[in-house]
Design an enzyme around this catalytic site. Structure first.
Site, PDB file in Angstrom:
ATOM      1  NE  ARG A  72      -2.407  -1.240   3.490  1.00 56.61           N
ATOM      2  CZ  ARG A  72      -1.877  -0.481   4.425  1.00 56.61           C
ATOM      3  NH1 ARG A  72      -1.964   0.838   4.349  1.00 56.61           N
ATOM      4  NH2 ARG A  72      -1.284  -1.015   5.466  1.00 56.61           N
ATOM      5  CE1 TYR A 200       0.254  -5.780  -1.708  1.00 57.84           C
ATOM      6  CE2 TYR A 200      -0.863  -3.828  -0.860  1.00 57.84           C
ATOM      7  CZ  TYR A 200      -0.319  -5.080  -0.658  1.00 57.84           C
ATOM      8  OH  TYR A 200      -0.363  -5.649   0.589  1.00 57.84           O
ATOM      9  N   GLY A 201      -2.876  -5.221  -3.911  1.00 59.58           N
ATOM     10  CA  GLY A 201      -4.061  -5.503  -3.094  1.00 59.58           C
ATOM     11  C   GLY A 201      -4.787  -4.293  -2.541  1.00 59.58           C
ATOM     12  CE  LYS A 209      -7.065  -3.443   5.542  1.00 62.76           C
ATOM     13  NZ  LYS A 209      -6.089  -4.388   5.173  1.00 62.76           N
ATOM     14  CG  HIS A 229      -7.285  -3.230   9.995  1.00 64.78           C
ATOM     15  ND1 HIS A 229      -5.998  -2.745  10.072  1.00 64.78           N
ATOM     16  CD2 HIS A 229      -7.244  -4.263   9.134  1.00 64.78           C
ATOM     17  CE1 HIS A 229      -5.214  -3.461   9.277  1.00 64.78           C
ATOM     18  NE2 HIS A 229      -5.942  -4.395   8.704  1.00 64.78           N
ATOM     19  CB  SER A 251      -0.805  -3.616   7.841  1.00 64.14           C
ATOM     20  OG  SER A 251      -1.967  -2.867   7.580  1.00 64.14           O
ATOM     21  CB  CYS A 253       0.631  -6.439  13.784  1.00 63.21           C
ATOM     22  SG  CYS A 253       1.763  -5.086  13.415  1.00 63.21           S
ATOM     23  N   GLY A 254      -0.260  -9.802  12.803  1.00 61.24           N
ATOM     24  CA  GLY A 254      -0.715 -11.084  13.336  1.00 61.24           C
ATOM     25  C   GLY A 254      -2.195 -11.402  13.287  1.00 61.24           C
ATOM     26  CE  LYS A 255      -5.667  -7.199  10.459  1.00 60.31           C
ATOM     27  NZ  LYS A 255      -4.279  -6.701  10.458  1.00 60.31           N
ATOM     28  CG  ASN A 257       0.109 -15.983  11.678  1.00 58.31           C
ATOM     29  OD1 ASN A 257       0.603 -17.099  11.605  1.00 58.31           O
ATOM     30  ND2 ASN A 257       0.378 -15.030  10.812  1.00 58.31           N
ATOM     31  CG  ASP A 276      -7.577  -7.327   6.728  1.00 60.99           C
ATOM     32  OD1 ASP A 276      -6.600  -7.171   7.480  1.00 60.99           O
ATOM     33  OD2 ASP A 276      -7.816  -6.564   5.771  1.00 60.99           O
ATOM     34  CG  ASN A 371       3.218  -6.515   1.758  1.00 59.08           C
ATOM     35  OD1 ASN A 371       2.641  -7.055   2.706  1.00 59.08           O
ATOM     36  ND2 ASN A 371       2.584  -5.703   0.911  1.00 59.08           N
ATOM     37  NE  ARG A 373      -0.053  -8.368   2.186  1.00 55.33           N
ATOM     38  CZ  ARG A 373      -0.600  -8.156   3.384  1.00 55.33           C
ATOM     39  NH1 ARG A 373      -1.693  -8.798   3.732  1.00 55.33           N
ATOM     40  NH2 ARG A 373      -0.065  -7.303   4.228  1.00 55.33           N
ATOM     41  NE  ARG A 404       5.279  -6.488  13.509  1.00 60.37           N
ATOM     42  CZ  ARG A 404       5.660  -7.735  13.256  1.00 60.37           C
ATOM     43  NH1 ARG A 404       6.838  -8.164  13.664  1.00 60.37           N
ATOM     44  NH2 ARG A 404       4.865  -8.548  12.565  1.00 60.37           N
ATOM     45  CD  GLU A 498       2.751 -22.852  22.829  1.00 63.26           C
ATOM     46  OE1 GLU A 498       1.763 -22.944  23.604  1.00 63.26           O
ATOM     47  OE2 GLU A 498       3.447 -23.831  22.490  1.00 63.26           O
ATOM     48  CG  ASN A 499      -0.280 -15.696  20.437  1.00 62.95           C
ATOM     49  OD1 ASN A 499       0.615 -15.477  21.263  1.00 62.95           O
ATOM     50  ND2 ASN A 499      -0.165 -15.342  19.169  1.00 62.95           N
TER      51      ASN A 499
END
Ligand code: GTP
Ligand code: SPV
Ligand code: MN
Length: 586
Positions: A72, A200-201, A209, A229, A251, A253-255, A257, A276, A371, A373, A404, A498-499
């Site tokens: 982006r 790009y996406g 977005k 988001h 963005s 940062c782990g969503k 996952n 997302d 980045n 994807r 993060r 482990e989260n």
């Protein structure tokens, strides 16, 4: 002629495509578009799609974007509301007439020799009262196929629109891919997006977005709901109860996952609803209900592996009639498989990098773009919640904010109430990632992970958040997480599967099973309440994970205050009050 047909005709008069193709989102059409992208359409002088090894990666294709067009571009993204103040200091602004004049020149004739694809789609389930119909026009198969995967495309959208003018409109062209001619312009008051110069996406898949956050956040302000988001998951407890939870993380940062976390605690299971975006409404019973308006995942490839996110690997290999796309990953020349950093330990002998060149590890570059994807249908996810298609959405028990942060922010804390939780979202900070083209690893404030995505002045957004809370019966508890705290350069927390141990603490708090320790920033766990069975983590690391250090927080508060000050008088008093309270107690 319907209003939609008329609009399409006008855009075609401007962009002058050779052909116009109305897409229906069907299996045959997807196959046909992929074939055009393989054989006819070109990008960077090569094909738009390369077929990957279909024995190992069924229905998977590789796409290489222009090397200048890989993330982006926030500095080229504008919110063009009539008044500059309504876009706020959080957005680039241009006067709508001026913006259109500027872009009309770039759009003029830009589709000559190309096909215009008309993409009618619905964000949300067609039967959902919260769903919105949209149409994107584009001139590249990559965007047409990606939107086919990411949205509910086809006839139902046309039926929903009928002859009304009530639909989101997006005009997109890859233009000449020159960064100097690249703009992503939003006109929230007109339900309109103009995007040119990027494939790009987040710049080009306008349902994502651009519509579902920037435009939708503005609609939410008008209509009394929230576009966020946030991922959506259902967490099943050993007792068989399912709690639905939202989580906003910036963005990369782990969503994704967290959205398909594979639990390492026996008896707990995570069901996926979205990774997302969430649209949040207040139901008839006064509770919060969320839907995922999307239909696919546009996820970060690097770091995705059988160890970190096995469910995503399974999803990517599930191969239904929807194609799965990989953008800017590397290619194992011997096996014709996609490859990226972190997928496994061995670097293939004959590896082609994301730009199509032979990979030479000694040069020190990444083989896959950081980045890079994948685009994959959510229907391929083996842990998709049975509630995914529920038009009413799912009732929400908790909201998580996260960032993060190498330092300062504990693994988990719980806000005192809705307004204090809104404040914890508003003061969020996170280190920047490769998801946007700017320096990586720089701490910036990113309220509710929405800084790049709020289609209006964020001071008004904070106010909207507070007012919204007043309408909810029993507002959900709000938590803050940080998987990324480090000590001597190493992560203190193992993260990923482990989260679930942190999610378990959240559920125990929701169910009033346990107490917690009060700190100035909220409640943090008594260490005994974090289930660490089977986890090899030194006791001192656990202490460090929950530390709230005075000197670090004084610095943090200064930075927050500076950030809030930009919004001047529009900033709601309630947020200033929360900051004052925090200051005093620190
Ligand atoms: P967007 O699609 O940009 O919105 O990103 P996202 O928020 O969905 O992030 P995603 O889950 O794709 O993760 C981004 C990166 O963070 C990947 O490289 C992951 O491997 C890494 N990551 C995700 N979760 C964790 C975690 O719990 N701990 C650590 N250390 N890294 C993580
Ligand atoms: C993000 O950057 O937050 C993404 C990818 O989810 S994009 O769709 O490009 O915005
Ligand atoms: Mn995102």
């Amino acid at each position: 002629m319907t209003i939609l047909e008329k609009w399409v005709e006008q855009q075609a008069e401007l962009t002058k495509p050779d052909k116009i193709h109305w897409c229906d989102g069907s299996e045959e059409e997807m196959r046909h578009l992929i074939e055009i992208g393989q054989k006819k359409e070109k990008i960077n002088g090569g094909p738009v799609f390369f077929e990957l090894n279909h024995k190992l990666w069924p229905n998977c294709y590789l796409h290489r974007s222009h090397p200048s067009d890989v993330a982006r571009t926030e500095h080229l993204t504008y919110v063009c509301s009539p008044e500059k103040e309504d876009a706020g200091p959080n957005n680039n602004w241009m006067d709508p007439d001026q913006a259109k004049e500027k872009l009309r020149k770039l759009f003029n004739g830009c589709m000559k020799g190309r096909t215009m694809y008309v993409l009618p789609f619905i964000m949300g389930h067609p039967d959902s009262p919260y769903a919105k119909a949209c149409v994107e026009l584009t001139d590249i198969t990559y965007v047409a196929v990606s939107m086919g995967i990411m949205t509910r495309m086809g006839k139902k959208a046309l039926e929903k629109i009928g002859n009304s003018s009530d639909f989101g409109k997006g005009l997109h062209s890859i233009g000449d891919l020159d960064p100097n001619n690249r703009f992503i312009m939003h006109f929230p008051q007109e339900n309109l997006i103009w995007s040119i110069g990027s494939g790009y996406g987040g710049n080009a898949l306008l349902g994502k977005k651009c519509f579902s956050l920037r435009i939708a956040s503005y609609l939410g302000l008008q209509q009394g709901w929230l576009a966020e988001h946030m991922l959506i998951i259902g967490i099943e407890t050993p007792q068989g109860k399912i709690h639905y939870i939202l989580a906003a993380l910036p963005s990369a940062c782990g969503k994704t996952n967290l959205a398909m976390l594979k639990s390492t605690l026996p008896g707990y299971k995570v069901w996926t609803l979205g990774d997302d975006i969430s649209w949040i409404n207040i139901g008839k019973d006064g509770r919060l209900y969320a839907i995922n308006p999307e239909f696919g995942f546009f996820g970060v490839a690097p770091g995705t592996s059988m160890k970190t996110n096995p469910i995503m690997i399974e999803t990517l290999k599930a191969g239904t009639y929807y194609p799965t796309l990989f953008t800017n990953v590397a290619l194992n020349k011997d096996t014709n498989e996609p490859w990226w950093e972190g997928i496994n330990e061995d670097i293939p002998k004959n590896l082609i990098d994301w730009q199509g060149r032979k990979f030479v590890p000694e040069q020190g570059n990444a083989a896959a773009h950081p980045n890079s994807r994948f685009t994959v249908s959510i229907k391929q996810c083996p842990v998709l919640s049975s509630e995914f298609d529920n038009p009413a959405g799912v009732p929400i028990s908790a909201i998580i904010f996260g960032g993060r942060r190498t330092q300062t922010v504990p693994l988990i804390s719980e806000s005192f109430d809705w307004i204090n939780g809104g404040f914890s979202g508003a003061r969020m900070g996170s280190e920047t990632t490769a998801a946007a083209t700017s320096k990586v690893g720089v701490l910036r404030r990113d309220p509710m992970a929405m800084l790049p995505f709020c289609g209006y002045n964020m001071a008004d957004y904070f106010k909207h958040w507070i007012e919204f809370g007043k309408r909810i019966n029993n507002p959900p508890k709000i938590f803050s997480v940080n998987w990324f705290r480090k000590d001597n350069g190493d992560f203190l927390w193992p993260g990923f599967g482990e989260n679930i141990r942190v999610l378990k603490w959240i559920i125990d708090r929701i169910e009033n099973n346990i107490g917690a320790k009060e700190t100035p920033i909220g409640f943090v766990p008594h260490i005994k309440d974090i289930d660490t069975t089977g986890l090899d983590i030194p006791a001192e690391n656990l202490e460090k994970l929950f530390e709230v250090k005075k000197d670090e927080w004084i610095e943090e508060i200064n930075d927050i205050e500076k950030f809030f000050a930009q919004f001047g008088k529009r900033m709601p008093q309630e947020i200033w009050n929360e900051l004052e309270k925090l200051k005093k107690s620190i």
